[in-house]
Enzyme design. Structure first.
Site, mmCIF file in Angstrom:
data_model
loop_
_atom_site.group_PDB
_atom_site.id
_atom_site.type_symbol
_atom_site.label_atom_id
_atom_site.label_comp_id
_atom_site.label_asym_id
_atom_site.label_seq_id
_atom_site.Cartn_x
_atom_site.Cartn_y
_atom_site.Cartn_z
ATOM 1 N N THR A 74 43.267 12.092 28.960
ATOM 2 C CA THR A 74 43.258 10.635 28.969
ATOM 3 C C THR A 74 44.277 10.051 27.994
ATOM 4 O OG1 THR A 74 41.880 8.742 28.350
ATOM 5 C CG2 THR A 74 41.342 10.815 27.293
ATOM 6 N N ASP A 75 44.693 8.805 28.250
ATOM 7 C CA ASP A 75 45.588 8.122 27.303
ATOM 8 C C ASP A 75 44.844 7.703 26.030
ATOM 9 O OD1 ASP A 75 44.041 6.046 28.376
ATOM 10 O OD2 ASP A 75 45.748 4.783 28.933
ATOM 11 N N GLU A 76 43.486 7.762 26.062
ATOM 12 C CA GLU A 76 42.716 7.302 24.897
ATOM 13 C C GLU A 76 42.933 8.193 23.677
ATOM 14 O OE1 GLU A 76 38.746 5.978 25.513
ATOM 15 O OE2 GLU A 76 39.204 5.085 27.459
ATOM 16 N N TYR B 190 34.236 9.928 22.473
ATOM 17 C CA TYR B 190 34.816 10.434 23.733
ATOM 18 C C TYR B 190 36.265 10.863 23.537
ATOM 19 C CZ TYR B 190 37.349 10.166 28.171
ATOM 20 O OH TYR B 190 38.192 10.423 29.230
ATOM 21 N N LYS C 280 38.108 14.562 23.761
ATOM 22 C CA LYS C 280 39.205 14.874 24.690
ATOM 23 C C LYS C 280 40.443 15.341 23.905
ATOM 24 C CE LYS C 280 39.405 14.554 28.595
ATOM 25 N NZ LYS C 280 39.034 15.465 29.723
#
Ligand code: NAD
Ligand code: DAU
Length: 350
Positions: free
Chosen positions: A134-136, A159, A163
C-alpha cells in the site's frame, strides 16, 4: 500452463485478480484464503467452476498447511494479497494485523523460499514472489508532492506499520537469500465487490438505505483513487514484466477530498436511484479517525515508463460503474449486509 498461487483471493482486490487471471489468461490459479470476515466466495461464483481454479481455505500463518499447499500445487509464482486491510479495525484491534500481515508474510516467504530452492532450471529462474502493498507505508503528504518509489517509509497507523514491516521482510529475503521478488505499493482502490466498511461502498449502501453518510473530521483528507480492475491489470503487468528486486508504485492520478468523493456518489445516486434525493442531505460529520493521514498521492511514472501500464478508468467512469454495480447486484449486497455470505461459505464446504 503456469500455476499462480494467489493469497487473499476471496477479498476485494484478490477476487478481481482471480477473475481477471481466469478470464484473460491460461494460468491455473490457486486461491489461498483463510476466509476472515473480509473473505467472500460469492465474489468468485463466475469463475469457481472453471477447471483452472482451485480454492484452499488456509491461514497463511499456518506453516505446515502453507508448505502442503506449495508441495501439492507446485506454483510458478505467488501473488501475496492476504492481509488485514482496514485502518479503523487496526486502531481498535491491532493484534490480527501483526499476526497476518507480519507473521503471515514471514511464514509465506519461508515456504516460498523452500519451494523455490527445490526448483531447477527455467522454473527456478522464472519463479516470482509478488508482494502487494500500500501507499500508506510512506506516511502522509502535505499540500504538495507525490510518493515515489524512493520516498522514505513513515507508516502512521498499526495497519500501515504492519504492511511496512512486511515490505521490509520481502526486501530482506531478496537481499539476503536472493529470493526473486517484486513489490507494488498502490493507492486507494474502489469498485465492485468492495466490503462495505470502506468509505465508497459504505456511503453507497447507507445512502440507498437513507442512513447517515459519516465523514470523519472536516472531510478534507485526500486520497488517490484507482479502479480495482486497473489495479489488477497493473499487478499482472508487474508479475509478468517487473524487474526483480524492484518496487513499483501504482496510482490513478485521481486525488479527491473525502467530501468530494461522497458528494460525487450522492450526485450519481440522485440520477440512478432518485428515491431519497437529494442524497447529500444525509452527509453527517463525525469524530475524526485517530492519527488520520492527511493526503496520499502516488507518482505512477515508473510503472508507466518502464512497464507501459496506465489506468483505463477515470474517477468519473469508474465511480459510475461502481454505483451502478451496487444498485444492480442486490444478491451480493444482501449476502454481505445480512452476514449470510459466511453461512453460504460454510454450506459449500460442509
Ligand atoms: P480485503 O480485506 O478485502 O481482503 C483480504 C483477504 O485476505 C480476505 O479474503 C481475507 O479472508 C484474507 N485473509 C486475511 N487474513 C488471512 C490469513 N491469515 N490467511 C489467509 N487469508 C487471509 O483486502 P483488499 O482490500 O482486497 O486488499 C488486498 C491487499 O492489497 C492487501 O494486502 C492490502 O494491504 C493491499 N492494498 C489494498 C488497497 C485498497 O485500497 N483496498 C490499496 C493498496 C493495497
Ligand atoms: O491507500 C491505500 C489504502 O486505502 C489501503 O492500503 C487500505 O487497505 C484501504 O482500506 C484504504 O485505506 P483508507 O483508510 O484510505 O480507506 P477507507 O475507505 O477506510 O477511508 C478512506 C477515507 O475516508 C479516509 O480518509 C477515512 C475516510 N472515511 C472512512 C470511512 C470508513 C470517512 O470519512 N468515513 C468513513 O466512514
Amino acid at each position: 500452463m503456469k500455476t499462480i498461487l494467489i493469497t487473499g483471493g476471496a477479498g476485494f482486490i484478490g477476487s478481481a485478480v482471480v477473475r481477471q487471471m481466469i478470464n484473460e489468461t491460461d494460468y491455473k490459479v490457486v486461491n489461498v484464503d483463510k476466509l476472515t470476515y473480509a473473505g467472500n466466495l460469492q465474489s468468485l461464483v463466475s469463475v469457481s467452476n472453471n477447471p483452472r481454479y482451485k480454492f484452499e481455505q488456509v491461514d497463511i500463518c499456518d506453516a505446515a498447511e502453507v508448505s502442503r499447499v506449495f508441495r501439492e500445487h507446485q506454483p510458478d509464482a505467488i501473488m501475496h494479497l492476504a492481509a488485514e486491510s482496514h485502518v479503523d479495525r487496526s486502531i481498535t484491534g491491532p493484534a490480527d494485523f501483526i499476526q497476518t500481515n507480519i507473521v503471515g508474510t514471514y511464514t509465506l516467504l519461508e515456504a516460498a523460499r523452500a519451494h523455490w530452492n527445490s526448483l531447477e532450471g527455467e522454473r527456478k529462474a522464472n519463479f516470482r514472489f509478488h508482494h502487494i502493498s500500500t501507499d500508506e507505508v510512506y506516511g502522509s503528504l502535505g499540500d504538495a508532492g507525490f510518493f515515489t518509489e524512493d520516498t522514505a517509509y513513515e507508516p502512521n497507523s498499526p495497519y500501515s506499520a504492519s504492511k511496512a514491516s512486511s515490505d521490509h521482510l520481502v526486501r530482506a529475503w531478496h537481499h539476503t537469500y536472493g529470493m526473486p521478488v517484486v513489490t507494488t505499493n498502490c493507492s486507494n482502490n474502489y469498485g465492485p465487490y468492495h466490503f462495505p466498511e470502506k468509505l465508497i461502498p459504505l456511503v453507497i449502501l447507507n445512502a440507498v438505505n437513507g442512513k447517515p453518510l459519516p465523514i470523519y473530521g472536516k472531510g478534507d483528507n485526500i486520497r488517490d483513487w484507482l479502479y480495482v480492475d486497473d489495479h489488477a491489470r497493473a499487478l499482472r503487468t508487474v508479475l509478468e514484466t517487473g524487474k526483480l528486486g524492484e518496487t513499483y508504485n501504482i496510482g490513478g492520478w485521481n486525488e479527491k477530498t473525502n467530501l468530494e468523493v461522497v458528494q460525487a456518489i450522492c450526485v450519481l445516486l440522485d440520477e440512478l436511484h432518485p428515491q431519497g434525493a437529494p442524497h447529500a442531505n444525509l452527509i453527517t460529520y463525525v469524530a475524526d479517525r485517530a492519527g488520520h493521514d492527511k493526503r496520499y498521492a502516488i507518482d505512477a511514472t515508473k510503472i508507466a515508463d518502464d512497464l507501459g501500464w496506465k489506468p483505463q478508468e477515470t474517477f468519473e467512469t469508474g465511480l459510475r460503474k461502481t454505483v451502478a454495480w451496487y444498485l444492480e447486484n442486490t444478491d451480493w449486497v444482501k449476502g454481505v449486509t445480512s452476514g449470510e455470505y459466511q453461512n453460504w461459505i460454510k454450506k459449500q464446504y460442509a
